[in-house]
Design a protein around this motif. Sequence first.
Motif, PDB file in Angstrom:
ATOM      1  N   ARG A 140       0.844  -1.193   0.000  1.00 19.17           N
ATOM      2  CA  ARG A 140       0.000   0.000   0.000  1.00 19.17           C
ATOM      3  C   ARG A 140       0.883   1.248   0.000  1.00 19.17           C
ATOM      4  NH1 ARG A 140      -1.898  -0.170   4.822  1.00 19.17           N
ATOM      5  NH2 ARG A 140      -3.508  -1.697   4.359  1.00 19.17           N
ATOM      6  N   LYS A 188       2.504   4.681   0.999  1.00 21.78           N
ATOM      7  CA  LYS A 188       2.685   5.185   2.352  1.00 21.78           C
ATOM      8  C   LYS A 188       1.732   6.335   2.664  1.00 21.78           C
ATOM      9  CE  LYS A 188       7.491   3.796   2.908  1.00 21.78           C
ATOM     10  NZ  LYS A 188       8.874   4.245   3.225  1.00 21.78           N
ATOM     11  N   SER A 189       1.513   7.206   1.741  1.00 19.00           N
ATOM     12  CA  SER A 189       0.620   8.338   1.994  1.00 19.00           C
ATOM     13  C   SER A 189       0.137   8.890   0.668  1.00 19.00           C
ATOM     14  CB  SER A 189       1.348   9.437   2.783  1.00 19.00           C
ATOM     15  OG  SER A 189       2.432   9.948   2.025  1.00 19.00           O
ATOM     16  N   LYS A 190      -0.880   9.750   0.771  1.00 14.66           N
ATOM     17  CA  LYS A 190      -1.419  10.433  -0.396  1.00 14.66           C
ATOM     18  C   LYS A 190      -1.644  11.897  -0.053  1.00 14.66           C
ATOM     19  CE  LYS A 190      -3.715   6.674  -2.886  1.00 14.66           C
ATOM     20  NZ  LYS A 190      -4.999   6.225  -3.496  1.00 14.66           N
ATOM     21  N   VAL A 205      -5.337   6.554   8.032  1.00 20.68           N
ATOM     22  CA  VAL A 205      -4.369   5.847   7.202  1.00 20.68           C
ATOM     23  C   VAL A 205      -4.997   5.591   5.840  1.00 20.68           C
ATOM     24  CG1 VAL A 205      -3.012   3.735   6.965  1.00 20.68           C
ATOM     25  CG2 VAL A 205      -3.311   4.796   9.215  1.00 20.68           C
ATOM     26  N   GLU A 246       1.288   3.569   9.569  1.00 18.39           N
ATOM     27  CA  GLU A 246       1.938   4.620   8.807  1.00 18.39           C
ATOM     28  C   GLU A 246       1.150   4.911   7.537  1.00 18.39           C
ATOM     29  OE1 GLU A 246       5.896   3.405   8.026  1.00 18.39           O
ATOM     30  OE2 GLU A 246       6.539   3.461  10.134  1.00 18.39           O
ATOM     31  N   GLY A 247       1.439   6.031   6.934  1.00 18.57           N
ATOM     32  CA  GLY A 247       0.832   6.349   5.657  1.00 18.57           C
ATOM     33  C   GLY A 247      -0.501   7.061   5.751  1.00 18.57           C
TER      34      GLY A 247
END
Length: 776
Positions: free
Chosen positions: A10, A12-14, A37, A65-66
């Motif tokens: 997945r 990590k972030s958007k 998340v 995370e993320g």
Amino acid sequence: MASTDGDQERPKSKRMFINCVDAYQGRNLAKFLSNCVVGGSLDEAEEEEEDDQSVSSDFIPPPKEGCYEIIGTLKDKDAKKPDFVKEIINYQTKEQLYEHLIECDIIIYDITEDPDQIDEATWAVSELHSDLEKIDSQKSFMLISSVMTWARSKPLDPDDPEIPFTEDDYRRRKPHPNFKEHISAEKTVIKLGKTNKAKLVTYVVASGLTYGCGESIFHYLFKAAWHNAPELNVFGSGQNVVPTIHIKDLAGVIQNIADSRPKVRYLVAVDDSQTTLEEIVKVVSQNLGTGKIKNISKEEALLNKDIDQGDYDQLLVNLRMDAVFVKENMRVTWVAESGIPENIAAIVKEYRTTRGLLPIKACILGPPASGKTFLITNLTKTYNTHHIKLPEVINDVVTVLLEKYSSLTPEELEDLEDDEDKRLYETLQHVTEGCKERNEEPVYEDVLDDVHITKFCKEKLHSMRCQNQGFILDGFPRTLDQAKDLFSVEETEESTPEETPGPAYDTDITPEYVFILDASDEFLKERVFALTQLQLAASYKTDSSFNRLLVDYRESNPEDEPNHIAAYFKELEIKVENIDIAKDKPTGTAKSQTSDVIRGTLGEARIYGPTKYERLDTDLADAMETLKKQEKEEVEMTRREREEGEAKEMRKDEMLRQEENEKNAEVSILVPKVLPMRNYLMRAVMPTLIEGLIDCVKHRPENGVDHLAEYIFKRNPQECYMPQEEEVDGGDEGEEMEGVESMEDEMVEFLAREMTSSDGSKKSAVSTPLSRSRSS
């Protein structure tokens, strides 16, 4: 799109864009989503589906995370960046804004609060659509709109108008006249999302009226209740159904859309309540205000300064809606799925906490004449809290009790089931009648026992007024037993006792701050002796009454013993602050060392600041006061200038008179001194000088000056002398002067004859001082 396959990683972030992160909805959406998340709602659903074994409710999953990175704009350009926002976009042109939008994975525009954002939202989705060929990764665009785009929709079944609308009916929606721009933006967003779904997917969320987290559209209602308005207003009949949703639940819907990207492009976000406006107003009044409501006309509602036209339209909407897709296909952890009435206690608590309206609960104790009442009076003005004085509390309850039972007949009194209230009424009535006969003011506190006193005080502290704004107890409880009875938790009460070890107490009414004022008896007696008879009568009636109260206080609160009232609060782990008032400034000043100590402990006031209209009124009042002050100063200046001008003229006249007087005085002094010399010259010098001049004219010498000098020297009368001042005879002065003047006239005539020839021409002659002085 985030995959739920364990083999795939997945992201990590958007990056998620949200407009106006300093506004009510933008701020709460950003705060909620910044802790979510990416794909978190999908994981939660899978965990529950794959693992049927329930886990302990105390289990807290480890942090993931993320989370979404929030990028946003500010409605107020001078506002501070919220801590949960990663970046604020400061732009001058739309091109600069678009450079940031294209870098975000999800773009969210909320147009429910600020209609000015409609054009910007339409522009943003249009620009994204025009750049589809340049977009590498899929973008999601969400438009948060209002259910007001459904406000004029025709019922699905005319015979059954209570059938709610769902997402499937969105093509039949008809907007409120003031929300036509909203529906136009909705149609644009839906249309542009159909071109290339692989690169741009669009959604429209029709949100109900949001509440919670300090309130927005319902804030006027909560604020009026918190300020103890006698009645809360219901606009019109109040029977219109208002679609609502908690702001955190709306954020949960947005999270699910961002995570799952459903195929449905138009969604309705409302809770399950079908609540009328009257029900909402009533439940707020019961849990935060007086419990009373009043219906007013719609025209009167427009006069409310805290409501603008948009809020007014939304509060009067009559619309039944059902968020079928959200409930059946999304994993939303609902905060208030059943609506406002069912969750009002939590909503009120959330409102107080978010707005910082936590009541101050304090108690100031001390012996008589320690200045408690004066000090609390000034503190309650600063903190807008309630001053709880035991005599007033008792008198208010007794007044209501006497009014309630005095209208009953003896037969009705006999039928009363509550014997305790009946006996109390008879006792109070007896005291009242006895005081009337003696023409005295009844003191009910002296005839009531501690049970009734603490009961009345407890009811007062539990009132909504004290629970909203807080309170400061004035000198009560006085003893350890009264404190235990007053703050203890009874089984019939709903108050939750303190969970920490120790004695149970009612946290709703127990003071958080306790201050004990004290001083020596001699100091207190000196204070009382300094009072006037009128002040003494108002406070303690007589010196003996004060002495009795002081002795009672010392006996009830012995120093360094466990039965001192301070020991009770220390047992509850409530800090008790002792203040020696003998070190304070003289009484009568609101600003003192004792006041500073208490204010420092209590901190800032936890109340509403002035509204923009109150600030305008204050500014207007200040301006008027300044104008009056300036006018007064101008009048005073004109008066001073006039007085100064008059004084200046008077000083000028006085100076002229003084100069004239000085001149006359100088003349009066100099003339007597000059007369002896003048007389001498006239008698001894002038005759010889005139003769010499005449001789010069006759002989016409070459050097007339030498000739005149020689003539005067030869004929100098040896007997002439300078007379003294005392030899001057004022009586002969006039005669001498006349003689000299006649002599001068004769000389002038002679000179004129000698210097003029017979034919009228002038002769050459020497010029003498006398001739020059005459000609001039």
